[in-house]
Design an enzyme around this catalytic site. Structure first.
Site, PDB file in Angstrom:
ATOM      1  N   GLY A  45       0.771  -1.250   0.000  1.00 49.44           N
ATOM      2  CA  GLY A  45       0.000   0.000   0.000  1.00 49.44           C
ATOM      3  C   GLY A  45       0.799   1.296   0.000  1.00 49.44           C
ATOM      4  O   GLY A  45       0.314   2.323  -0.462  1.00 49.44           O
ATOM      5  N   ASP A 104      -5.538   1.560  10.314  1.00 51.09           N
ATOM      6  CA  ASP A 104      -6.962   1.258  10.449  1.00 51.09           C
ATOM      7  C   ASP A 104      -7.169   0.636  11.842  1.00 51.09           C
ATOM      8  O   ASP A 104      -7.269   1.351  12.837  1.00 51.09           O
ATOM      9  CB  ASP A 104      -7.307   0.311   9.289  1.00 51.09           C
ATOM     10  CG  ASP A 104      -8.787   0.094   9.103  1.00 51.09           C
ATOM     11  OD1 ASP A 104      -9.506   0.026  10.108  1.00 51.09           O
ATOM     12  OD2 ASP A 104      -9.248  -0.032   7.960  1.00 51.09           O
ATOM     13  N   LYS A 132      -7.534   6.200  10.416  1.00 48.28           N
ATOM     14  CA  LYS A 132      -8.966   6.030  10.727  1.00 48.28           C
ATOM     15  C   LYS A 132      -9.075   5.708  12.214  1.00 48.28           C
ATOM     16  O   LYS A 132      -9.196   4.531  12.586  1.00 48.28           O
ATOM     17  CB  LYS A 132      -9.502   4.821   9.959  1.00 48.28           C
ATOM     18  CG  LYS A 132     -10.040   5.073   8.587  1.00 48.28           C
ATOM     19  CD  LYS A 132     -10.768   3.794   8.161  1.00 48.28           C
ATOM     20  CE  LYS A 132     -10.830   3.639   6.687  1.00 48.28           C
ATOM     21  NZ  LYS A 132     -11.400   2.328   6.307  1.00 48.28           N
ATOM     22  N   ASP A 160      -5.661  -0.328  -2.222  1.00 42.72           N
ATOM     23  CA  ASP A 160      -6.466  -1.142  -3.136  1.00 42.72           C
ATOM     24  C   ASP A 160      -7.855  -1.463  -2.601  1.00 42.72           C
ATOM     25  O   ASP A 160      -8.121  -1.402  -1.408  1.00 42.72           O
ATOM     26  CB  ASP A 160      -5.760  -2.474  -3.384  1.00 42.72           C
ATOM     27  CG  ASP A 160      -5.819  -3.387  -2.149  1.00 42.72           C
ATOM     28  OD1 ASP A 160      -5.375  -2.944  -1.072  1.00 42.72           O
ATOM     29  OD2 ASP A 160      -6.347  -4.510  -2.250  1.00 42.72           O
ATOM     30  N   ARG A 166      -5.145   0.858  -7.088  1.00 43.08           N
ATOM     31  CA  ARG A 166      -3.956   1.412  -6.421  1.00 43.08           C
ATOM     32  C   ARG A 166      -3.362   2.561  -7.222  1.00 43.08           C
ATOM     33  O   ARG A 166      -2.646   3.399  -6.683  1.00 43.08           O
ATOM     34  CB  ARG A 166      -2.875   0.326  -6.259  1.00 43.08           C
ATOM     35  CG  ARG A 166      -3.226  -0.781  -5.275  1.00 43.08           C
ATOM     36  CD  ARG A 166      -1.990  -1.633  -5.027  1.00 43.08           C
ATOM     37  NE  ARG A 166      -2.294  -2.923  -4.410  1.00 43.08           N
ATOM     38  CZ  ARG A 166      -2.320  -3.158  -3.108  1.00 43.08           C
ATOM     39  NH1 ARG A 166      -2.079  -2.189  -2.263  1.00 43.08           N
ATOM     40  NH2 ARG A 166      -2.585  -4.362  -2.640  1.00 43.08           N
TER      41      ARG A 166
HETATM   42  C1  PRP Z   1      -3.442  -2.543   4.511  1.00 49.94           C
HETATM   43  C2  PRP Z   1      -2.748  -1.197   4.527  1.00 49.94           C
HETATM   44  C3  PRP Z   1      -2.046  -1.183   5.851  1.00 49.94           C
HETATM   45  C4  PRP Z   1      -2.918  -2.034   6.736  1.00 49.94           C
HETATM   46  C5  PRP Z   1      -3.681  -1.168   7.694  1.00 49.94           C
HETATM   47  O1  PRP Z   1      -2.518  -3.508   4.112  1.00 49.94           O
HETATM   48  O2  PRP Z   1      -1.862  -1.077   3.446  1.00 49.94           O
HETATM   49  O3  PRP Z   1      -0.758  -1.752   5.762  1.00 49.94           O
HETATM   50  O4  PRP Z   1      -3.806  -2.747   5.866  1.00 49.94           O
HETATM   51  O5  PRP Z   1      -4.626  -1.900   8.408  1.00 49.94           O
HETATM   52  P1  PRP Z   1      -4.575  -2.186   9.970  1.00 49.94           P
HETATM   53  O6  PRP Z   1      -4.250  -0.904  10.661  1.00 49.94           O
HETATM   54  O7  PRP Z   1      -6.007  -2.628  10.246  1.00 49.94           O
HETATM   55  O8  PRP Z   1      -3.599  -3.277  10.219  1.00 49.94           O
HETATM   56  P2  PRP Z   1      -2.925  -4.941   3.491  1.00 49.94           P
HETATM   57  O9  PRP Z   1      -2.775  -5.995   4.531  1.00 49.94           O
HETATM   58  O10 PRP Z   1      -4.278  -4.841   2.822  1.00 49.94           O
HETATM   59  O11 PRP Z   1      -1.803  -5.159   2.421  1.00 49.94           O
HETATM   60  P3  PRP Z   1      -1.367  -4.208   1.192  1.00 49.94           P
HETATM   61  O12 PRP Z   1      -0.587  -3.050   1.785  1.00 49.94           O
HETATM   62  O13 PRP Z   1      -0.525  -5.114   0.365  1.00 49.94           O
HETATM   63  O14 PRP Z   1      -2.606  -3.739   0.463  1.00 49.94           O
END
Ligand code: PRP
Length: 177
Positions: A45, A104, A132, A160, A166
């Protein structure tokens, strides 16, 4: 089958760039004088954010990446953070800036900072483009945050929805139609 959706712009590319300039001034003040800063992007991300961030930083840096995943292709955090790719370099005694796209539940950043701290860096700081706070499940806040947002499903600028979107240059909000 993916439900049909549209994306409404939430934070423009121009607003992101302006905020990035402000954040980089603060990061610059924090790390000025260091010659051992490693900027660590959390894949996937953060790839757009880190690319813009490092080009705004007038500091001698190295760049490394770590891939953590807790969501897979779903919309709900599994709360189990897996390290899919570790750093290439050692960070013991180094200054480290971890770059995250969104905090998040907080599980990802919490897990990753815990892991990196155990490697005894000289200094460990974190930056997240989006936060968030209403979704938080663990006590975690990045040292620098770009924008606090409400509990909306967001995409773009690296983030994504089921691996799509993305490449949008702005942050958008998913609206199912
Ligand atoms: C998403 C985002 C953060 C994480 C945040 O990653 O990129 O790294 O979730 O969420 P959290 O605070 O609830 O842990 P994801 O696991 O979807 O992988 P990606 O970065 O490859 O999309």
């Amino acid at each position: 089958m993916q439900k049909p959706y549209v994306i409404d712009e939430m934070i423009s590319a121009k607003s992101i760039a302006a905020r990035l300039e402000e954040l980089c001034r603060e990061i610059h003040d924090e790390f000025q004088g260091t010659d051992k800063l490693v900027v660590v992007g959390l894949l996937r991300g953060s790839f757009v954010f880190i690319a813009d961030l490092v080009r705004e930083l007038d500091l001698p840096i190295e760049v490394d990446f770590l891939e953590a995943s807790s969501y897979g292709d779903g919309m709900e955090s599994s709360r189990e953070v897996r390290i899919l790719k570790d750093l290439r370099g050692a960070i013991e005694g180094r200054d480290v800036l971890v770059v995250e796209d969104i905090v998040d539940t907080g599980h990802t950043l919490h897990h990753v900072t815990g892991l990196l701290k155990s490697r005894e860096p000289a200094r460990l700081k974190t930056i997240a483009l989006l936060d968030k706070p209403s979704r938080r499940e663990v006590d975690m806040k990045a040292d620098w945050t770009g924008f606090e947002i409400p509990d909306e499903f967001v995409v773009g600028y690296g983030i994504d929805f089921a691996q799509r979107n993305r490449n949008l240059p702005y942050i958008g909000k998913v609206r199912f139609t």
